[in-house]
Design an enzyme around this catalytic site. Structure first.
Site, PDB file in Angstrom:
ATOM      1  N   SER A 112       0.798  -1.223   0.000  1.00 27.74           N
ATOM      2  CA  SER A 112       0.000   0.000   0.000  1.00 27.74           C
ATOM      3  C   SER A 112       0.834   1.279   0.000  1.00 27.74           C
ATOM      4  CB  SER A 112      -0.964  -0.035   1.184  1.00 27.74           C
ATOM      5  OG  SER A 112      -1.836   1.041   1.116  1.00 27.74           O
ATOM      6  N   HIS A 113       0.659   2.106   1.032  1.00 26.09           N
ATOM      7  CA  HIS A 113       1.324   3.410   1.075  1.00 26.09           C
ATOM      8  C   HIS A 113       2.699   3.325   1.726  1.00 26.09           C
ATOM      9  CE1 HIS A 113      -0.653   2.492   4.747  1.00 26.09           C
ATOM     10  NE2 HIS A 113       0.087   3.390   5.380  1.00 26.09           N
ATOM     11  N   ASP A 275      -2.416   6.405  -3.644  1.00 28.89           N
ATOM     12  CA  ASP A 275      -1.279   5.797  -2.938  1.00 28.89           C
ATOM     13  C   ASP A 275      -0.607   4.708  -3.777  1.00 28.89           C
ATOM     14  OD1 ASP A 275      -3.359   3.986  -2.788  1.00 28.89           O
ATOM     15  OD2 ASP A 275      -2.640   3.123  -0.915  1.00 28.89           O
ATOM     16  N   ASP A 277      -0.905   1.479  -4.204  1.00 27.21           N
ATOM     17  CA  ASP A 277      -1.710   0.512  -4.960  1.00 27.21           C
ATOM     18  C   ASP A 277      -3.045   1.080  -5.420  1.00 27.21           C
ATOM     19  OD1 ASP A 277      -2.536   0.589  -2.288  1.00 27.21           O
ATOM     20  OD2 ASP A 277      -3.337  -1.439  -2.355  1.00 27.21           O
ATOM     21  N   ASP A 279      -5.669   2.497  -3.944  1.00 33.31           N
ATOM     22  CA  ASP A 279      -6.975   2.387  -3.271  1.00 33.31           C
ATOM     23  C   ASP A 279      -7.282   3.585  -2.377  1.00 33.31           C
ATOM     24  OD1 ASP A 279      -5.156   1.666  -1.326  1.00 33.31           O
ATOM     25  OD2 ASP A 279      -6.028  -0.310  -0.917  1.00 33.31           O
ATOM     26  N   ARG A 280      -6.275   4.398  -2.063  1.00 29.14           N
ATOM     27  CA  ARG A 280      -6.535   5.576  -1.217  1.00 29.14           C
ATOM     28  C   ARG A 280      -6.703   6.828  -2.072  1.00 29.14           C
ATOM     29  NH1 ARG A 280      -3.207   5.220   4.350  1.00 29.14           N
ATOM     30  NH2 ARG A 280      -3.539   3.024   4.759  1.00 29.14           N
ATOM     31  N   LYS A 373     -11.576  -0.284  -1.456  1.00 26.26           N
ATOM     32  CA  LYS A 373     -11.617   1.165  -1.570  1.00 26.26           C
ATOM     33  C   LYS A 373     -10.971   1.535  -2.891  1.00 26.26           C
ATOM     34  CE  LYS A 373      -7.660   1.761   1.585  1.00 26.26           C
ATOM     35  NZ  LYS A 373      -7.453   0.508   2.315  1.00 26.26           N
TER      36      LYS A 373
HETATM   37  C1  G16 Z   1      -5.316  -0.758   5.168  1.00 24.62           C
HETATM   38  C2  G16 Z   1      -6.744  -1.195   5.295  1.00 24.62           C
HETATM   39  C3  G16 Z   1      -7.594  -0.062   5.771  1.00 24.62           C
HETATM   40  C4  G16 Z   1      -7.040   0.516   7.056  1.00 24.62           C
HETATM   41  C5  G16 Z   1      -5.589   0.916   6.846  1.00 24.62           C
HETATM   42  C6  G16 Z   1      -4.933   1.356   8.129  1.00 24.62           C
HETATM   43  O1  G16 Z   1      -5.234   0.177   4.136  1.00 24.62           O
HETATM   44  O2  G16 Z   1      -7.239  -1.666   4.060  1.00 24.62           O
HETATM   45  O3  G16 Z   1      -8.884  -0.542   5.948  1.00 24.62           O
HETATM   46  O4  G16 Z   1      -7.776   1.614   7.459  1.00 24.62           O
HETATM   47  O5  G16 Z   1      -4.860  -0.185   6.366  1.00 24.62           O
HETATM   48  O6  G16 Z   1      -4.927   0.274   9.010  1.00 24.62           O
HETATM   49  P1  G16 Z   1      -4.144   0.334  10.376  1.00 24.62           P
HETATM   50  O7  G16 Z   1      -4.726   1.490  11.115  1.00 24.62           O
HETATM   51  O8  G16 Z   1      -4.420  -0.998  11.022  1.00 24.62           O
HETATM   52  O9  G16 Z   1      -2.692   0.574  10.069  1.00 24.62           O
HETATM   53  P2  G16 Z   1      -4.081   0.067   3.050  1.00 24.62           P
HETATM   54  O10 G16 Z   1      -4.376   1.183   2.099  1.00 24.62           O
HETATM   55  O11 G16 Z   1      -2.805   0.256   3.848  1.00 24.62           O
HETATM   56  O12 G16 Z   1      -4.196  -1.296   2.473  1.00 24.62           O
END
Ligand code: G16
Length: 539
Positions: A112-113, A275, A277, A279-280, A373
């Protein structure tokens, strides 16, 4: 086709977190580490005769693991593999491909990010048949299997280039290399009024920062080729394996190039970013960077302008996300659900048709078109609203605050804490919380306090212990939980929300969220347990 069986020693640290298995690249590069996890996925979900989608966000190690996954799936009798061209596939596009091809599941390689490159992070996520992230019952089963996995079967053949779209057969398996963007573009054209957006963009302008991550090609195909904006307004459009050395994170402090461009050109009324991938999303106007909680609420309040959201019967937010959308849902007379953090918790609500829009404070917004997302989708929601109302994001935000009041919201992150110390600290606070109920601090009275335990209203699955909540009625809230996406130590997140009816007045709570965060630090005895007095990151 020759295959070979490789014996391994099981890895016992492969329990997926909030969003898949995420670790430093160096950790994933241990011999057989990725293969062990992939084998656990195949053993849990089946591979013989299955159709699976494979792609990732293009970060360092992406193509190595994609090729290993293909060779293992072929050796173990997969029916069909749908692989993204060059291995580049945004998470939302992967969710869509799984759904359109009725695949059994998908493997998405992304952290992800989190930063990429040799010293960055890597990750493997698994999405199921509706395109949704695997729920905890499945990820736990994968983990248990990984702990017992002592080998895997892989074919000897080297995998041909995945740079060209086309089909070939390897063993019994059909391997199909597909465009990363074509199907996704068609989906967006079904969801939104492209002619109206294009006409509006002929009069106004927008800019997008792809942060050298996966959305560059999607943004170019959609915002430039289909909607007519200049290629100069897509910043950092080339995907790079290390994201240009930066965090591919659309947080306010990481989009300085975008803000600079907007400052130099006041015709750009909408700025956006995504971000690693895809999705954000981050949305900004010339004046404001719009908090994701407000963005979600504004999309809900204006849903009638968005073709794919015209019929709205329910919305959902993750528990830490501000209650801005609750006020809109109440006004619209639609249901509003509260789920734990993690997109996977929205899937059953979407599948059951209970909600059509959902989102999180962590820059995630999505709808029923897929089960992830979706950054580009959220930006198109904004564009459709702007086109229909002929307004700017700044105007919409101010109008929203005027009607519903303002939810001040910030998340305070304390990173790289010792996990045992952080868990002990939260356990102690959980035990102490009941005694605080009824107390007044900073002019706010604590009305409820305790653990958030979730039961999925559709399938009854229970997910206890999702974070501590301290509520001051409708006025304010503090949420405390440990992140599930860390790769080094653990991050404590303190989410603070303060609602102010008249957004023009000076808030009655001096310091608003900062005051709440420092109150929470005191309750936790953070300096004693974790030797911290300040957050490392505030969003
Ligand atoms: C993932 C999840 C999200 C979550 C985020 C932060 O996002 O898909 O639902 O809100 O992590 O999670 P945490 O607070 O447990 O670090 P992504 O975009 O990182 O895949």
């Amino acid at each position: 086709m020759k295959t070979q069986h490789i014996s391994t020693t099981p890895f016992t640290d492969q329990r997926p977190g909030t969003s898949g298995l995420r670790k430093p690249v160096q950790h994933f590069r241990q011999p057989n580490y990725s293969e062990n996890f992939l084998q656990a996925v195949f053993d849990t979900l089946g591979i013989h005769g299955k159709t699976i989608v494979i792609g990732g966000d293009g970060r360092f190690f992406n193509s190595t693991v994609i090729k290993a996954a293909i060779r293992m799936a072929v050796a173990q009798g997969a029916h069909k593999l749908i692989v993204a061209q060059n291995g580049l596939l945004s998470t939302p596009a992967a969710s869509h491909l799984i759904r359109t091809h009725q695949a059994d599941y998908g493997i998405i390689l992304s952290a992800s990010h989190n930063p990429g490159g040799e010293d960055g992070d890597f990750g493997i996520k698994v999405n199921l048949q509706s395109g949704e992230p695997a729920p905890e019952s499945i990820t736990e089963a994968i983990y248990q299997t990984a702990c017992k996995t002592t080998g895997y079967t892989i074919c000897d053949s080297e995998i041909a280039d995945i740079a060209d779209c086309g089909q070939y057969t390897l063993g019994m398996t059909e391997v199909s290399i597909v465009s990363s963007t074509d199907d996704y573009l068609k989906l967006m054209q079904q969801c939104f009024d492209f002619p109206a957006i294009k006409a509006w963009l002929a009069q106004h302008d927008m800019a997008f920062d792809a942060l050298h991550a996966v959305t560059g090609p999607y943004a170019t195909a959609i915002f430039c080729d289909a909607l007519g904006i200049s290629r100069d307004h897509i910043l950092s459009a080339e995907p790079q394996t290390d994201f240009g050395g930066h965090h591919p994170d659309p947080a306010p402090d990481r989009v300085s190039d975008l803000r600079q461009l907007m400052k130099s050109n006041d015709q750009i009324v909408l700025g956006a970013a995504s971000d690693g991938d895809g999705d954000r999303n981050l949305i900004c106007g010339q004046k404001y960077i719009i908090n994701p909680c407000d963005s979600l609420a504004i999309i809900a309040a204006n849903h009638q302008h968005i073709p794919c959201l015209q019929k709205l019967t329910g919305v959902a937010r993750s528990m830490p996300t501000s209650r801005a959308i609750d006020k809109v849902a109440e006004h619209l007379g639609v249901s509003c659900y509260e789920t734990p953090t993690g997109w996977k918790f929205f899937a059953s609500l979407l599948d059951a048709g209970l909600i059509q829009l959902c989102g999180e404070e962590s820059f995630g917004t999505g709808g029923a078109h897929i089960r992830e997302k979706d950054g580009i989708w959220a930006i198109l929601c904004w564009l459709n609203i702007l086109a229909a109302t002929d307004s700017t994001p700044d105007q919409l935000l101010e109008a929203h605050w005027a009607q519903y009041g303002r939810h001040h919201f910030n998340r305070y992150d304390y990173t790289a804490l010792d996990r045992d110390a952080a868990q002990a600290m939260l356990a102690k606070l959980e035990k102490d919380l009941p005694k605080y109920i009824g107390q007044t601090h900073h002019g706010l009275t604590i009305t409820t306090a305790g653990q958030f335990n979730y039961t999925d209203p559709v399938n009854g699955e229970k997910s206890p212990g999702q974070g501590l909540q301290i509520k001051f009625g409708q006025q304010a809230r503090i949420i405390l939980r440990l992140s599930g996406t860390d790769t080094r130590g653990v991050t404590l997140r303190i989410y603070c929300e303060y609602w102010q009816q008249d957004a023009h007045k000076t808030p009655a709570l001096f310091g608003t969220t900062a005051t709440l965060a420092s109150f929470a630090q005191g309750l936790l005895n953070l300096s004693h347990f974790c030797d911290r007095t300040q957050p490392d990151h505030i969003i």
